[in-house]
Design a protein around this motif. Structure first.
Motif, PDB file in Angstrom:
ATOM      1  N   LYS A   1       0.834  -1.203   0.000  1.00 13.47           N
ATOM      2  CA  LYS A   1       0.000   0.000   0.000  1.00 13.47           C
ATOM      3  C   LYS A   1       0.870   1.255   0.000  1.00 13.47           C
ATOM      4  O   LYS A   1       0.597   2.211  -0.735  1.00 13.47           O
TER       5      LYS A   1
ATOM      6  N   LYS B   1       3.962   1.565  -1.004  1.00 14.57           N
ATOM      7  CA  LYS B   1       4.666   1.696  -2.302  1.00 14.57           C
ATOM      8  C   LYS B   1       3.714   2.296  -3.327  1.00 14.57           C
ATOM      9  O   LYS B   1       4.080   3.183  -4.109  1.00 14.57           O
ATOM     10  N   SER B   2       2.504   1.779  -3.311  1.00 16.81           N
ATOM     11  CA  SER B   2       1.502   2.244  -4.266  1.00 16.81           C
ATOM     12  C   SER B   2       1.221   3.728  -4.057  1.00 16.81           C
ATOM     13  O   SER B   2       1.112   4.500  -5.003  1.00 16.81           O
ATOM     14  N   GLU B   3       1.118   4.126  -2.813  1.00 22.09           N
ATOM     15  CA  GLU B   3       0.867   5.537  -2.503  1.00 22.09           C
ATOM     16  C   GLU B   3       2.054   6.394  -2.918  1.00 22.09           C
ATOM     17  O   GLU B   3       1.886   7.514  -3.415  1.00 22.09           O
TER      18      GLU B   3
ATOM     19  N   VAL C   1       4.131   5.826  -5.380  1.00 25.76           N
ATOM     20  CA  VAL C   1       4.099   5.956  -6.837  1.00 25.76           C
ATOM     21  C   VAL C   1       3.069   7.004  -7.239  1.00 25.76           C
ATOM     22  O   VAL C   1       3.318   7.862  -8.095  1.00 25.76           O
TER      23      VAL C   1
ATOM     24  N   GLU D   1       5.174   4.460 -14.725  1.00 28.50           N
ATOM     25  CA  GLU D   1       5.471   3.468 -13.685  1.00 28.50           C
ATOM     26  C   GLU D   1       4.182   2.857 -13.184  1.00 28.50           C
ATOM     27  O   GLU D   1       3.119   3.465 -13.263  1.00 28.50           O
ATOM     28  N   SER D   2       4.307   1.626 -12.648  1.00 24.30           N
ATOM     29  CA  SER D   2       3.122   0.874 -12.236  1.00 24.30           C
ATOM     30  C   SER D   2       3.000   0.827 -10.724  1.00 24.30           C
ATOM     31  O   SER D   2       3.978   0.984  -9.996  1.00 24.30           O
ATOM     32  N   SER D   3       1.781   0.587 -10.284  1.00 26.08           N
ATOM     33  CA  SER D   3       1.527   0.510  -8.851  1.00 26.08           C
ATOM     34  C   SER D   3       0.389  -0.477  -8.611  1.00 26.08           C
ATOM     35  O   SER D   3      -0.493  -0.641  -9.460  1.00 26.08           O
ATOM     36  N   ASN D   4       0.406  -1.123  -7.434  1.00 31.25           N
ATOM     37  CA  ASN D   4      -0.662  -2.057  -7.096  1.00 31.25           C
ATOM     38  C   ASN D   4      -1.849  -1.312  -6.513  1.00 31.25           C
ATOM     39  O   ASN D   4      -1.701  -0.551  -5.558  1.00 31.25           O
ATOM     40  N   VAL D   5      -2.993  -1.537  -7.101  1.00 30.87           N
ATOM     41  CA  VAL D   5      -4.236  -0.933  -6.592  1.00 30.87           C
ATOM     42  C   VAL D   5      -5.268  -2.062  -6.474  1.00 30.87           C
ATOM     43  O   VAL D   5      -4.898  -3.230  -6.419  1.00 30.87           O
TER      44      VAL D   5
ATOM     45  N   ASN E   1      -5.794   3.600  -3.176  1.00 35.29           N
ATOM     46  CA  ASN E   1      -5.887   3.169  -1.775  1.00 35.29           C
ATOM     47  C   ASN E   1      -6.792   4.048  -0.922  1.00 35.29           C
ATOM     48  O   ASN E   1      -7.475   3.550  -0.018  1.00 35.29           O
TER      49      ASN E   1
ATOM     50  N   TYR F   1       0.864   4.549 -14.030  1.00 32.78           N
ATOM     51  CA  TYR F   1       0.840   6.003 -13.870  1.00 32.78           C
ATOM     52  C   TYR F   1       1.726   6.647 -14.926  1.00 32.78           C
ATOM     53  O   TYR F   1       2.866   6.243 -15.124  1.00 32.78           O
TER      54      TYR F   1
END
Lengths: 151, 755
Positions: free
Chosen positions: A92, A94-96, A98, B76-80, B135, B176
């Motif tokens: 979470k 890391k995602s934030e 980014v 760049e990629s991110s987990n959502v 998130n 993103y």
């Protein structure tokens, strides 16, 4: 005086008893020395006690080990759950990161910076003639390009 | 007695034997069964057991990033998460459905009515609501699912029903793009499954995607919960590799801003531009409008306002749907590499190169242009109907004389001409590392006739792609080497280590260094005095060639300009192509000024040292002194000594403010306004319209109004230059002393139309 009969059976491992024959006195009635039944029972009891103790010790040890095993597995399970939770938290975060980096980078685009500099700060873009070029031959001195005979 | 004993023994022996036999048979059967289960059916049962007892979870690999040449992340990629709803759970629970629809609509910014309709399907256990939810929104949804409402059960007792029974989330991936419109035609985008769809995302999909990992754990029978302490085997995912491009964010931005202005000003069908490193073939910038431009984070939305408005006007629904689909496909298309156009007079550069290389023309040889020439029964006109008169090859290129290049081009012959067309790379794809590269549309070389060579010599009747054109122009600029263009400079692993680096590739030597030098000088003359004068950039030696070509069979034209700078030591090459500009359509009138603006920014950014002529130095701007706080008289004297025109506003004795302020650059003899009272500062001046005025007229007009002029860096020479653009709109109220940037261009001697 110990008299040992040559024919007496000797039990392996069993302590040999010495038979002492006291010289009989006159007018003394022979009397029988009762054999020690309690000795054998005692011996058996002792052996039995040792066995029980041994078994008890083994049981206790096994119980303790089993308990420890169960406890460790419980700990492992809890740590695993914690690990998953922390991993999710990391994902979470890391995602934030980014997402925020992306927003930040879009704010500092060339267009935004130029617009802010011109409109808010009243700056003017530099012209090419405002940049002076110097020749550098890796010494402490520099020579102005226009003084170096360059057109 | 003995006999009895014997028969008993025998019986016992027989019984013993039977017992043994029974045991043996049983044991054998067990052994056979064991062998059968373990060896024969072993693998099948192990597989079934694994399926039953193990859970295999795929761990997606993080997709690699894409950086620009300076290391700025572009993608760049991110987990959502994605949000879904269990429609079947709503059976008989209308109030829950309303609450869920209302909350989700608020959190996910969706239409409540539409959402309500969507989740009314009670047959579906999985209704996807939205993908790529971030998130912060997920947390709000999770907070909501932790709440409940009370409902009486069959016995009349109140039961708590949590909203988590209706809403669920699943892992998802979001890509993103920090600058969603920048280099959209190059970067491309990813699909719902995270795989590349267009551009570099699809070309380098295998590099960026990585390898997914797996987590295999034991699971319970009833609730299928994981039992990692029983068994857990982890195969870590291999993160995708990242790409570092040759594209520079700053150069790309300058390019895109200029393209946007050109697209709006000319109302053309499309406009494109490419900037390339002449020596290596690295593409520093590539962009377009009218196609190849969209929002990377929402690629299905039509980004072009003009096209979007036109689509809205289509009344028929089916027709509109088809048109939208076509528009979407068009906007994903990188026309810089996929579409072709007629090169027009720019191709004369290559005809001239071939002639010089073969020694079929000398620098002194002359030809007299009378306005037209007859070849094989066909009449070919020059764009100057009266003819250019006698000229050598340099002047023929400067004037863009069609008959010169037609007559001299024929000397090459069909095979000779085609040899150079092929050598310059116009008959093959360049091999650039982008998907969807197109090829030229050229004659069938086995069936070419003289008339074809005559047309082709001045760039008509065939088409080339922009990437082919700029690669060939770079070849002329860099000493004759045809380079292979590329956009990916390096590949990095997850730790940032370089695992692959693109090396500049020389395809072949097309012309000699001497021929290249001659062509550079000729092309510099085109910009200095020829049809390309609107491309001149103050302080820089620009070499180029204009092109105007007719889209045969239509009334449309392509206006183009190809150039490189500095001419004496080329660093960058550039091409600009405008498809169907409205109004003026000449390459010199329309394309060259735009190219000049881009080139000026690029050369300044690359810190290419300018070299000014004496005339240019005399017209340079001067830095003003700060006279705030001085008595008015003293301030006026100080500034007038530097050659400025001073205007005083207000009745005060002391200068309280000045415009332009101290330290700013002002053109020589410019106006400086001194304010001596606060009330005077409120005075404003209306900006006049300077369109069509010469430099002197525009300068005088502004100075008389107490405004300053900054002449845009294209050219400080030429009385035929007329203003065509100003930084402040006419009619706008601006403070006295404001410096207004005015762009000038020439409309004289810049025509090069191929007819």
């Amino acid at each position: 005086m110990a008299v040992q009969s040559s024919n007496a059976a000797v039990r392996m491992g069993a302590p040999q008893r010495e038979t002492t024959v006291r010289p009989r006195r006159q007018n003394e009635k022979p009397h029988l020395v009762p054999r020690h039944h309690r000795t054998k029972r005692t011996r058996n009891a002792a052996a039995s006690a040792i066995r029980v103790t041994r078994i008890a010790l083994i049981c206790i040890t096994a119980f303790v080990m089993l308990s420890l095993l169960i406890y460790q597995r419980a700990q492992l399970a809890m740590l695993d759950v914690e690990s998953v939770r922390v991993q999710e938290q990391l994902t979470k975060s890391k995602s934030e990161t980014v997402r925020l980096e992306s927003i930040f980078n879009s704010k500092v685009s060339v267009e935004n910076v130029e617009e802010y500099a011109k409109n808010k700060l009243g700056m003017v873009k530099r012209s090419s003639y405002q940049v002076r070029f110097f020749l550098n031959d890796n010494s402490d001195q520099v020579v102005l390009a226009d003084k170096a005979g360059k057109p | 007695m003995a006999a009895l004993k014997t028969s008993r023994q025998k019986l016992m022996q027989r019984a013993k034997f039977v017992r043994i036999m029974i045991c043996a048979v049983g044991l054998t059967a067990c052994l056979i069964a064991l062998v059968y289960v373990q060896l024969v059916k072993g693998s099948e049962y192990r597989e079934k057991a694994a399926q039953n007892q193990l859970r295999d979870t795929v761990v997606s690999a993080e997709r690699g990033m894409i950086y620009d040449a300076n290391g700025m992340p572009l993608a760049e990629s991110s987990n959502v998460k994605k949000v879904y709803v269990d429609g079947a759970a709503f059976r008989g629970q209308e109030e829950a459905r309303e609450a869920v629809a209302s909350t989700l609509a608020k959190v996910l910014e969706m239409d409540e009515k539409e959402l309500m309709n969507k989740i009314s399907n009670t047959d579906s256990r999985y209704i996807l609501i939205k993908r790529r939810v971030e998130n912060a929104q997920i947390q709000k949804i999770l907070d909501f699912t932790g709440t409940y409402y009370e409902r009486p059960d069959a016995n009349g007792r109140l039961r708590k029903i949590y909203y988590s029974e209706f809403i669920g989330t699943e892992p998802d991936v979001k890509r993103y793009y920090s600058k969603p419109y920048l280099a959209s035609g190059i970067l491309g985008f990813t699909g719902d499954d995270g795989d590349g769809q267009e551009g570099l995302e699809v070309k380098y999909d295998s590099v960026l995607a990585g390898v997914p990992g797996r987590i295999i754990t034991a699971k319970t029978g009833t609730y299928a919960a994981n039992m990692p302490i029983e068994y857990k085997n982890v195969y870590d995912p291999q993160q995708g590799n990242s790409l570092v491009l040759t594209i520079d964010e700053y150069i790309q931005s300058y390019l895109e801003n200029a393209l946007q202005s050109a697209y709006e000003d000319t109302q053309c069908d499309s406009v494109l531009s490419i900037v390339m490193d002449v020596k290596t073939g690295a593409v520093l910038g590539m962009g377009s409008r009218g196609a190849g431009y969209y929002d990377l984070s929402d690629p299905y939305k039509i980004a072009d306002e003009r096209i979007s408005l036109a689509l809205d006007e289509i009344e028929d629904e089916e027709e509109q749907r088809q048109a939208r689909r076509a528009a979407r496909i068009r906007q994903w298309r990188n026309i810089c590499i996929s579409d072709s156009y007629e090169p027009g007079s720019v191709f004369k550069v290559f005809t001239g190169s071939a002639l010089l290389e073969e020694g079929l023309v000398t620098m002194d040889e002359t030809y007299t242009c009378v306005g037209s020439v007859q070849i094989a029964g066909s009449l070919y006109n020059c764009h100057r109907h009266s003819g250019h008169g006698t000229q050598d090859i340099t002047h023929a290129l400067m004037n863009s004389c069609n008959p010169f290049f037609i007559t001299r081009g024929l000397r090459l012959g069909i095979s000779g001409f085609n040899k150079y067309v092929e050598a310059f790379g116009f008959l093959e794809r360049t091999g650039i590392d982008l998907p969807g590269e197109g090829n030229s549309v050229y004659f069938d070389t086995s069936k070419m006739i003289q008339a074809n060579v005559a047309s082709a010599a001045f760039g008509q009747s065939f088409q080339v792609t922009p990437i082919q054109m700029i690669t060939a122009i770079s070849c002329v600029a860099n000493g004759g080497k045809l380079m292979k263009p590329y956009v990916v400079a390096r590949q990095l692993d997850a730790d940032g280590n370089v695992i692959a680096e693109t090396q500049p590739t020389v395809k072949r030597q097309v012309i000699s260094a001497e021929t290249s030098r001659k062509m550079r000088d000729m092309m510099e003359a085109v910009v200095r005095e020829g049809t390309g004068k609107n491309a001149y950039v103050t302080g820089y030696r620009v070499a180029g060639k204009t092109g105007t070509s007719e889209n045969l069979g239509t009334s449309k034209y392509w206006a183009s300009f190809a150039c490189f700078a500095p001419a004496n030591d080329p660093q960058v090459a550039m091409i600009l192509v405008i498809d169907n500009p409205q109004g003026a359509h000449g390459g010199g009138a329309v394309a060259a000024p735009i190219a000049s603006g881009i080139l000026e920014n690029v050369l300044q950014y690359l810190n290419v040292e300018p070299q000014y002529t004496q005339q240019e130095l005399e017209k340079m701007e001067v830095v003003t002194k700060n006279v705030v706080g001085m008595p008015v008289g003293e301030a006026r004297q100080t500034l007038q000594a530097d050659g400025f025109t001073v205007k005083v506003k207000g009745d005060g004795e002391e200068v309280i403010s000045q415009i332009p302020s101290g330290g700013q650059s002002v053109p020589q003899k410019g106006a400086i306004i001194l304010y001596t009272s606060e009330e005077a500062k409120a005075d404003m001046q209306e900006m006049p319209d300077l369109t069509g005025l010469t430099m002197n007229e525009a300068t005088n007009a502004l100075l008389s109004l107490g405004l300053n002029i900054k002449i845009a860096g294209n050219s400080l020479m030429g009385s035929e230059l007329k203003a065509y653009s100003q930084s402040v709109e006419p009619g706008e109220q601006i403070p006295f002393g404001t410096t207004v940037t005015v762009h000038f261009k020439s409309y004289y001697g810049v025509t090069d139309g191929a007819e």
